[in-house]
Design a protein around this motif. Structure first.
Motif, PDB file in Angstrom:
ATOM      1  N   MET B  17      37.343   7.661   5.567  1.00 10.76           N
ATOM      2  CA  MET B  17      36.932   8.999   5.992  1.00 10.76           C
ATOM      3  C   MET B  17      36.375   9.707   4.764  1.00 10.76           C
ATOM      4  O   MET B  17      36.940   9.612   3.672  1.00 10.76           O
ATOM      5  CB  MET B  17      38.150   9.733   6.552  1.00 10.76           C
ATOM      6  CG  MET B  17      37.830  11.066   7.167  1.00 10.76           C
ATOM      7  SD  MET B  17      39.196  11.607   8.224  1.00 10.76           S
ATOM      8  CE  MET B  17      38.639  13.252   8.638  1.00 10.76           C
ATOM      9  N   GLY B  18      35.274  10.397   4.937  1.00 12.41           N
ATOM     10  CA  GLY B  18      34.656  11.028   3.764  1.00 12.41           C
ATOM     11  C   GLY B  18      34.117   9.995   2.801  1.00 12.41           C
ATOM     12  O   GLY B  18      34.017  10.235   1.604  1.00 12.41           O
ATOM     13  N   SER B  19      33.782   8.851   3.341  1.00 12.57           N
ATOM     14  CA  SER B  19      33.254   7.760   2.519  1.00 12.57           C
ATOM     15  C   SER B  19      32.479   6.836   3.435  1.00 12.57           C
ATOM     16  O   SER B  19      32.793   6.719   4.619  1.00 12.57           O
ATOM     17  CB  SER B  19      34.405   6.985   1.874  1.00 12.57           C
ATOM     18  OG  SER B  19      34.068   5.620   1.692  1.00 12.57           O
ATOM     19  N   ASN B  20      31.469   6.200   2.873  1.00  9.98           N
ATOM     20  CA  ASN B  20      30.769   5.142   3.592  1.00  9.98           C
ATOM     21  C   ASN B  20      30.821   3.941   2.670  1.00  9.98           C
ATOM     22  O   ASN B  20      29.844   3.579   2.030  1.00  9.98           O
ATOM     23  CB  ASN B  20      29.339   5.578   3.905  1.00  9.98           C
ATOM     24  CG  ASN B  20      28.567   4.541   4.692  1.00  9.98           C
ATOM     25  OD1 ASN B  20      29.115   3.524   5.106  1.00  9.98           O
ATOM     26  ND2 ASN B  20      27.287   4.790   4.890  1.00  9.98           N
ATOM     27  N   ALA B  21      32.017   3.375   2.586  1.00  8.26           N
ATOM     28  CA  ALA B  21      32.288   2.352   1.567  1.00  8.26           C
ATOM     29  C   ALA B  21      31.398   1.129   1.713  1.00  8.26           C
ATOM     30  O   ALA B  21      30.995   0.529   0.722  1.00  8.26           O
ATOM     31  CB  ALA B  21      33.758   1.956   1.622  1.00  8.26           C
ATOM     32  N   ALA B  22      31.071   0.756   2.954  1.00  8.16           N
ATOM     33  CA  ALA B  22      30.228  -0.430   3.139  1.00  8.16           C
ATOM     34  C   ALA B  22      28.887  -0.216   2.459  1.00  8.16           C
ATOM     35  O   ALA B  22      28.268  -1.148   1.949  1.00  8.16           O
ATOM     36  CB  ALA B  22      30.018  -0.702   4.622  1.00  8.16           C
ATOM     37  N   GLU B  23      28.442   1.021   2.425  1.00  2.41           N
ATOM     38  CA  GLU B  23      27.147   1.348   1.833  1.00  2.41           C
ATOM     39  C   GLU B  23      27.269   1.579   0.321  1.00  2.41           C
ATOM     40  O   GLU B  23      26.487   1.085  -0.462  1.00  2.41           O
ATOM     41  CB  GLU B  23      26.603   2.616   2.505  1.00  2.41           C
ATOM     42  CG  GLU B  23      25.205   2.995   2.139  1.00  2.41           C
ATOM     43  CD  GLU B  23      24.179   2.535   3.171  1.00  2.41           C
ATOM     44  OE1 GLU B  23      23.248   1.832   2.768  1.00  2.41           O
ATOM     45  OE2 GLU B  23      24.294   2.864   4.355  1.00  2.41           O
ATOM     46  N   ASN B  24      28.271   2.355  -0.060  1.00  2.00           N
ATOM     47  CA  ASN B  24      28.321   2.826  -1.445  1.00  2.00           C
ATOM     48  C   ASN B  24      29.272   2.059  -2.350  1.00  2.00           C
ATOM     49  O   ASN B  24      29.186   2.184  -3.573  1.00  2.00           O
ATOM     50  CB  ASN B  24      28.670   4.311  -1.458  1.00  2.00           C
ATOM     51  CG  ASN B  24      27.624   5.114  -0.709  1.00  2.00           C
ATOM     52  OD1 ASN B  24      26.437   4.886  -0.893  1.00  2.00           O
ATOM     53  ND2 ASN B  24      28.055   6.012   0.151  1.00  2.00           N
ATOM     54  N   HIS B  25      30.160   1.293  -1.769  1.00  5.96           N
ATOM     55  CA  HIS B  25      31.062   0.435  -2.547  1.00  5.96           C
ATOM     56  C   HIS B  25      31.147  -0.902  -1.813  1.00  5.96           C
ATOM     57  O   HIS B  25      32.199  -1.273  -1.294  1.00  5.96           O
ATOM     58  CB  HIS B  25      32.445   1.082  -2.671  1.00  5.96           C
ATOM     59  CG  HIS B  25      32.380   2.469  -3.256  1.00  5.96           C
ATOM     60  ND1 HIS B  25      32.207   3.593  -2.491  1.00  5.96           N
ATOM     61  CD2 HIS B  25      32.433   2.891  -4.541  1.00  5.96           C
ATOM     62  CE1 HIS B  25      32.151   4.645  -3.285  1.00  5.96           C
ATOM     63  NE2 HIS B  25      32.286   4.260  -4.526  1.00  5.96           N
ATOM     64  N   PRO B  26      30.010  -1.602  -1.743  1.00  8.29           N
ATOM     65  CA  PRO B  26      29.932  -2.755  -0.822  1.00  8.29           C
ATOM     66  C   PRO B  26      30.995  -3.823  -1.075  1.00  8.29           C
ATOM     67  O   PRO B  26      31.450  -4.462  -0.133  1.00  8.29           O
ATOM     68  CB  PRO B  26      28.531  -3.314  -1.068  1.00  8.29           C
ATOM     69  CG  PRO B  26      27.763  -2.182  -1.668  1.00  8.29           C
ATOM     70  CD  PRO B  26      28.754  -1.386  -2.457  1.00  8.29           C
ATOM     71  N   ILE B  27      31.388  -4.007  -2.317  1.00  5.58           N
ATOM     72  CA  ILE B  27      32.338  -5.093  -2.589  1.00  5.58           C
ATOM     73  C   ILE B  27      33.724  -4.743  -2.048  1.00  5.58           C
ATOM     74  O   ILE B  27      34.562  -5.621  -1.828  1.00  5.58           O
ATOM     75  CB  ILE B  27      32.361  -5.425  -4.100  1.00  5.58           C
ATOM     76  CG1 ILE B  27      30.940  -5.695  -4.618  1.00  5.58           C
ATOM     77  CG2 ILE B  27      33.268  -6.619  -4.402  1.00  5.58           C
ATOM     78  CD1 ILE B  27      30.174  -6.800  -3.922  1.00  5.58           C
TER      79      ILE B  27
END
Lengths: 184, 789, 260
Positions: B17-27
């Motif tokens: 939530m408040g994050s798009n980890a797949a996009e911005n922290h792909p690993i």
């Protein structure tokens, strides 16, 4: 992925002699090529993009980077990378990189190139003059030792040692206008 | 991160939530996917858009930008109403049982002690009730009406699923599914992790958005456990390290508060004002060590000049006259108060809010020293579109810097791992590392002061700055790293950890939390051991080094019950054998057992705070609308956070929904990074995302006559930018208080320098910040949009 | 069948496009000049090309189940067909199998475009720069243990293994995926007698433009195509501009032939 570091260093076991690197022609990859990494010196690094901290292996030949890819031994990324990490080579070899000190004089419309020693002398002079002119030693009876006229910004892309030195340097000058990407 | 990247694989529920980890922290998704594949973990994504992270989720719930607290307050209410909490953990390890001053009130959005003139709180009434020994009173039955648990229950009773839907636009059914799944981890052997980033923090209620994650994780008993914690995903490779090193106005290295002119006139006042005290024998109260850390830092900085008699040169530290966070800094620049500035690898014209104003402010500078790999939008602002270079007085130095693999040093990732990297090639031309550049300027400056004297020359002349090996010209990062680690001042032997630091000047340490990173054994950050620890959780304790003291999961005392048994035996972080701890390096020292000491060692009461006195805007997170919003606050009659301040000079800078009807938000894509200089110059990445674009729903596109790929203008009171429109089903209007609220999403990577350029989204973002941190409200503001003629 | 293969699991793809870049990095391929997005959603460039041998296609979001929208992001590269049309129609025998992978011998390639016209997946493309046909060679021409694309993939959406294991893994995975997506499918087991890129999809292959039952070009027709291209290439005397005309003519001849 079970590949180990040792395997990685000998990816193909190709025996063909002769250095290969086709930096200019894209066709290089189409020919049956000897080991792209043959004769390279490898070093490890950490990706400069996001905060995951992926490991990469940088291969350089004659002091020039020829390949960068994921470090299979790194426990976080285990060799994998995102598109940014996979593109890191284009920072090593990029005509847009600055290679000279650029100077723009007041009201100037163009950059001029100047040597380092001149730039450092000019910068130190301006820092000193501004600091001396705007320094506040006491405020309402309290010793504040503050340089009110200079700000320092940035640092999230710097190494820890650089951040620390910059933090110390800024405070030495008396800077309190000290901010960086962590706030934004 | 309280935990670390690999630890995501140990979770049963992952809330993004408040994050798009797949996009911005792909690993990170390598480990999210592992949790799904191997544990059957469920991924929950709550986001205004159907993002790449959402596309891989088991459960997705939309919400309106700026309504996070309404949503999460609803989850807290759901947990309390349905008794889905880890009760033993809550009673033992949180302040749920603590009694609060009976004068404490919450009334229609305002907590007791509010001063409307100052827009701030006097938090006296938020204090604990103390017994005659000065220890907070507790009611372990949780029945006392003044205990935190009861106050909290009352506070969140208003956050019903119906109200959540009316405020967030998230359908009640979707909300309930999320609440049900997340609170399934209240069982001791089920654990949830929360992954968040700037979507959480960049709001006028940003700190409380994070606080409520902490509240939830404490209620679920998920703090300190493997697969748990609250995990801030850092956007830059060393934003963790640069924060640790305190490149911020309000802190010194290692999170020691910066001295303030009004409060800390001398060392005694500083120590008294910043060192917490406790009478509770169960509290470790780690910050009671603060004087040791400050004095060791002063010794590392000022060396022989720092003596007990002169307060170790405490007076040499600058004292701020007022808070000067980013927004204030640029307002003061705009007002002409700042004459010169250093930009070290930063691009504020693209990265900061209200970019047009930032650029105008920069024109007031006499000089600017920018250090970067390339021209950036901010170093060429004098030739930006619309500027007249011939009328801009600033003298600009743009110094060429080395890239990450063209120098040696360490960076700290989100999981607090400090990892060493090496030099692979020389930087191009005459480019140098930032460390060398700072060193060159310092040495030249010192020579000037030696020759000419000047204002308060002592720190410049006497600062410890011995970073060059004999016979070398360039600075050695190893010597800097050794100073950061700390050493015995007399013997010059490296400290093994911060435990041995003293407050008498006998030890020197640049940053106490890095104590142990570079010891007599060598550079611990360069370690590459791939053996896992005995608990087989993926902590890899011999890989690099992690602060503090190589502890991989912080607050790990909370991973066991009072008897020292792990809450989940198959996923144990630490365990107490009756006389010693096994597993991860335990918090707060290894001699005291779990019954003797409380787990949250950085709080003076030693337990997790469901109710927190130290916040500027209230002890319980409460929903307030963003500064700019198209809807009403239905939880109380305060429209926005009553403790978030707007600078006087910016009062006319905001818009309303009458003129700018659409909620806007900013975000990133995987192919670009931050302000873009490191990616807009790389052809392989610009091939993938070559242009500035926004995302809008098909319904908004239809209403505005916009088709996919059209050029559009997006505008508000602060700016007017051009962009391509990506019309996508991934963006949908949400029904809020009876009307459809549309959204305009924008990437913020573009600006007018670099290989490819475009208008900066941040020309539109507002200069208003969170009540506690002043982080700008990038994630919810208002705009209008039209098709470009 | 040679033993190696790729597994593309679209249910694990986060669309980071590391494969697309890692391929360019390892194989020294330049970037394409693009504008906005060339295909649906974030797709860029539009398709595979002579300098883009790995491609990630973003499909439009399917909201037919509003509670669980589907956003398919599909990695595509040469499928390395067991019976490959491109190989059958190449007039110069420039296309051959190396370790089971379909590769193009650049010394022999005359850039006639026969392979371009006959690949139903539109994989090989003739370059405007060197006028030769290019495509993925699974890194066998620029060798490494694991091809760069699969090595770089963060989430396990693109993996590389023995083909039999790949198929076993895919079938096992399909069972799990079907719980959420009943139409889920595997592509590549049987097409052209077996592809070396096996793709797991949340829906039926046709939804993603993948032909379910393509027929390999028959040997007689392949021979006539080879003759036509050879002749046209000969008459264009190796001059690029003439070649271009020849290709176009050849294509129309072949297409006419096909219609007949």
């Amino acid at each position: 992925m079970s590949i180990t570091r040792r395997d990685f260093l000998r990816l193909s076991g190709v025996t063909a002699a002769g250095a290969f690197f086709g930096g200019v022609s894209f066709l290089s990859g189409c020919k049956s090529a000897p080991d792209k990494l043959q004769g390279t010196r490898e070093s490890t690094t950490i990706c400069p993009y996001c905060g995951v901290g992926c490991g990469l292996i940088v291969s350089a030949r004659n002091g020039k980077v020829v390949n960068i890819e994921g470090d299979p031994d790194h426990p976080i990324n285990q060799g994998s990378l995102c598109s940014k990490g996979s593109a890191l080579y284009q920072i090593a070899d990029n005509p847009r990189r600055l290679s000279k000190v650029q100077y723009r004089k007041p009201y100037g419309t163009e950059w001029e190139e100047i040597p380092w020693d001149q730039a450092v002398k000019m910068i130190a002079r301006r820092v000193k003059d501004t600091r001396d002119a705007t320094f506040i030693e006491k405020e309402g009876g309290v010793t504040v030792n503050r340089c009110a006229g200079i700000a320092s910004l940035g640092g999230a892309a710097l190494d820890n040692e650089e951040c620390y030195a910059l933090s110390k340097f800024s405070r030495m000058l008396g800077i309190t206008y000290l901010e960086h990407q962590a706030r934004i | 991160m309280t935990n670390h990247w690999i630890d995501l694989k140990n979770a049963d529920v992952i809330l993004i939530m408040g994050s798009n980890a797949a996009e911005n922290h792909p690993i990170s998704f390598r480990w999210v996917q592992k949790a799904k594949d191997e544990r059957g973990a469920k991924l929950v994504v709550v986001d205004p858009r159907f993002t790449k992270s959402a596309s891989l989720a088991d459960l997705y719930a939309p919400l309106r930008p700026g309504s996070d607290l309404a949503f999460l307050g609803g989850v807290v209410n759901y947990a309390l109403e349905n008794e889905r909490i880890q009760k033993e953990y809550v009673v033992e390890y949180t302040n749920a049982t603590y009694l609060i001053n009976p004068d404490f009130r919450f009334n229609d959005g305002l907590f007791s002690g509010y001063d409307a003139g100052k827009k701030s709180y006097d938090n006296k009434s938020w204090a604990y009730q103390l017994d005659d020994k000065g220890i907070p009173k507790q009611d372990k039955t949780l029945k006392d009406p003044n205990c935190v648990y009861q106050l909290m229950k009352k506070h969140y009773a208003r956050y019903t699923p119906e109200k959540v839907e009316q405020s967030t636009g998230c359908p009640k059914e979707s909300f309930l599914k999320v609440a049900e799944l997340f609170t399934s981890t209240h069982k001791p052997d089920r654990v949830a992790t929360i992954m968040y980033a700037m979507g959480t923090t960049q709001h006028t209620v940003g700190t409380q958005n994070v606080r409520i994650y902490a509240v939830l994780q404490l209620l679920m008993g998920n703090m300190g456990l493997a697969g748990g914690g609250i995990n801030a995903l850092r956007g830059e490779s060393n934003v963790q390290g640069s924060t640790d090193a305190a490149l911020l106005w309000h802190i010194l290295p290692g999170y020691l508060p910066s001295p303030l002119a009004k409060k800390h006139q001398n060392l005694e006042a500083y120590i008294k004002g910043t060192t917490p005290k406790t009478n509770d024998p169960r509290s470790i109260n780690w910050w009671s060590n603060r004087p040791k850390y400050l004095i060791s830092m002063l010794k590392a900085w000022y060396g022989d000049a720092a003596t007990k008699e002169n307060d170790f040169c405490y007076d040499w530290l600058p004292k701020a006259h007022k808070p000067v966070p980013y927004i204030t800094l640029f307002e003061d620049m705009y007002a002409g108060q700042l004459k010169g500035a250093f930009y070290m690898g930063t691009n504020p014209i693209v990265g900061g809010p209200n970019a047009n104003r930032t650029a105008k402010g920069m024109e007031k500078l006499d000089w600017l020293v920018a250090v970067d790999l390339w021209e950036t939008d901010s170093s060429i602002y004098w030739k930006r579109p619309g500027a007249n270079a011939a009328q801009i007085k600033t003298e600009v130095f743009l110094l060429p810097a080395a890239a990450s693999f063209e120098k040696e040093g360490s960076v700290s990732n989100s999981g607090r791992w400090a990892q060493w990297r090496y030099k692979a090639q020389n930087p191009p031309g005459v480019a140098k590392s930032d460390l060398d550049i700072v060193d060159l300027i310092y040495r030249e400056l010192k020579a000037l002061y030696q020759k000419e004297g000047g204002s308060f020359a002592d720190p410049i002349l006497k600062m410890v700055w011995n970073y060059t090996e004999p016979g070398e010209h360039e600075v050695s990062p190893h010597l800097v790293a050794k100073e950061i680690n700390g050493y015995n001042y007399k013997s010059k032997k490296q400290m093994a950890s911060f435990v041995d630091l003293k407050d008498d000047g006998s030890t020197a340490c640049g940053n106490w939390i890095y104590g142990g990173s570079y010891t007599e054994k060598g550079n611990m950050m360069a370690r590459r051991g791939t053996k896992d620890a005995s608990n087989k959780l993926g902590m890899y304790p011999e890989w690099s080094w992690c602060w503090p003291v190589n502890r991989r999961i912080i607050y790990n005392r909370a991973a066991v019950n009072r008897q020292g048994e792990p809450w989940d035996k198959d996923r144990w972080v630490v365990k107490w054998t009756g006389s010693a701890w096994k597993g991860d390096i335990v918090d707060g020292g290894g001699t005291a057992g779990p019954g003797a000491k409380n787990p949250f060692i950085m709080n003076e009461e030693g337990v997790g705070r469901l109710f927190a006195k130290g916040l500027a805007d209230g002890p319980f997170p409460e929903h307030y609308e963003p500064m700019e919003t198209p809807v009403a606050n239905i939880f109380n009659s305060q429209r926005m956070n009553p403790a978030a301040k707007v600078l006087d000079t910016l009062k006319g800078d905001f818009g309303d929904a009458g003129r700018f009807p659409y909620v806007a938000t900013s975000y990133r894509v995987v192919e670009h990074w931050q302000a873009g200089a490191m990616t807009r110059n790389l052809p392989w990445l610009t091939e993938l995302v070559p242009d500035m674009f926004c995302e809008i729903s098909p319904s908004l596109a239809k209403a505005k006559g916009i088709e996919n790929g059209d050029r559009v203008r997006i505008f508000n009171s602060r700016g007017n930018i051009g962009a391509y429109a990506l019309v996508t089903e991934r963006v949908q209007p949400l029904k809020v208080q009876g009307r459809m609220v549309e959204m305009v999403g924008m990437i913020w990577h573009f600006g007018h320098g670099c290989g490819v350029s475009g208008d900066s989204c941040n020309q539109l973002t507002p200069s208003v910040g969170d009540a506690n941190t002043n982080i700008p409200e990038f994630k919810a503001f208002l705009v209008d949009i039209r098709k470009e003629a | 069948m040679s033993e190696k293969a790729f597994l593309v699991d679209t249910t694990k793809c986060s669309g980071c496009r590391s494969c697309q870049v890692a391929c360019k990095q390892w194989n020294n391929l330049p970037a394409e000049k693009t504008k906005f997005f060339a295909g649906p959603e974030l797709t860029n460039p539009k398709e595979l090309s002579a300098i883009t041998w790995n491609h990630v296609k973003f499909f439009e979001v399917d909201r037919s189940n509003p509670d669980h929208p589907i956003w398919t992001i599909m990695h595509k590269k040469c499928y390395h067909c067991e019976v490959a049309n491109c190989l059958r129609v190449c007039p110069e025998k420039a296309i051959y199998k190396k370790d089971g992978w379909v590769v193009i011998d650049q010394e022999k390639c005359i850039g006639c475009g026969a392979c371009v016209n006959e690949c139903i997946y539109m994989v090989p493309q003739v370059s405007d720069i060197d006028h030769k046909s290019h495509k993925c060679h699974a890194c066998v021409m620029n060798p490494r243990e694991i091809p760069a694309c699969a090595f770089a993939c963060p989430t396990g959406a693109l993996t590389y293994d023995n083909r039999l294991s790949v198929i076993k893994t895919a079938e096992k995975r399909l069972k799990e995926v079907k719980k959420d997506f009943p139409n889920a499918s595997i592509y590549g087991r049987d097409q052209f007698e077996g592809l070396k890129v096996i793709t797991i999809l949340r829906d039926r292959p046709e939804k993603y433009g993948l032909e379910l039952d393509p027929k390999p070009i028959d040997l007689v027709k392949a021979e006539s195509i080879r003759e036509t291209y050879k002749m046209l290439a000969f008459f264009s005397l190796g001059i690029p501009s003439l070649k271009r005309v020849a290709y176009r003519m050849a294509k129309s001849t072949v297409e006419k032939d096909r219609r007949a």
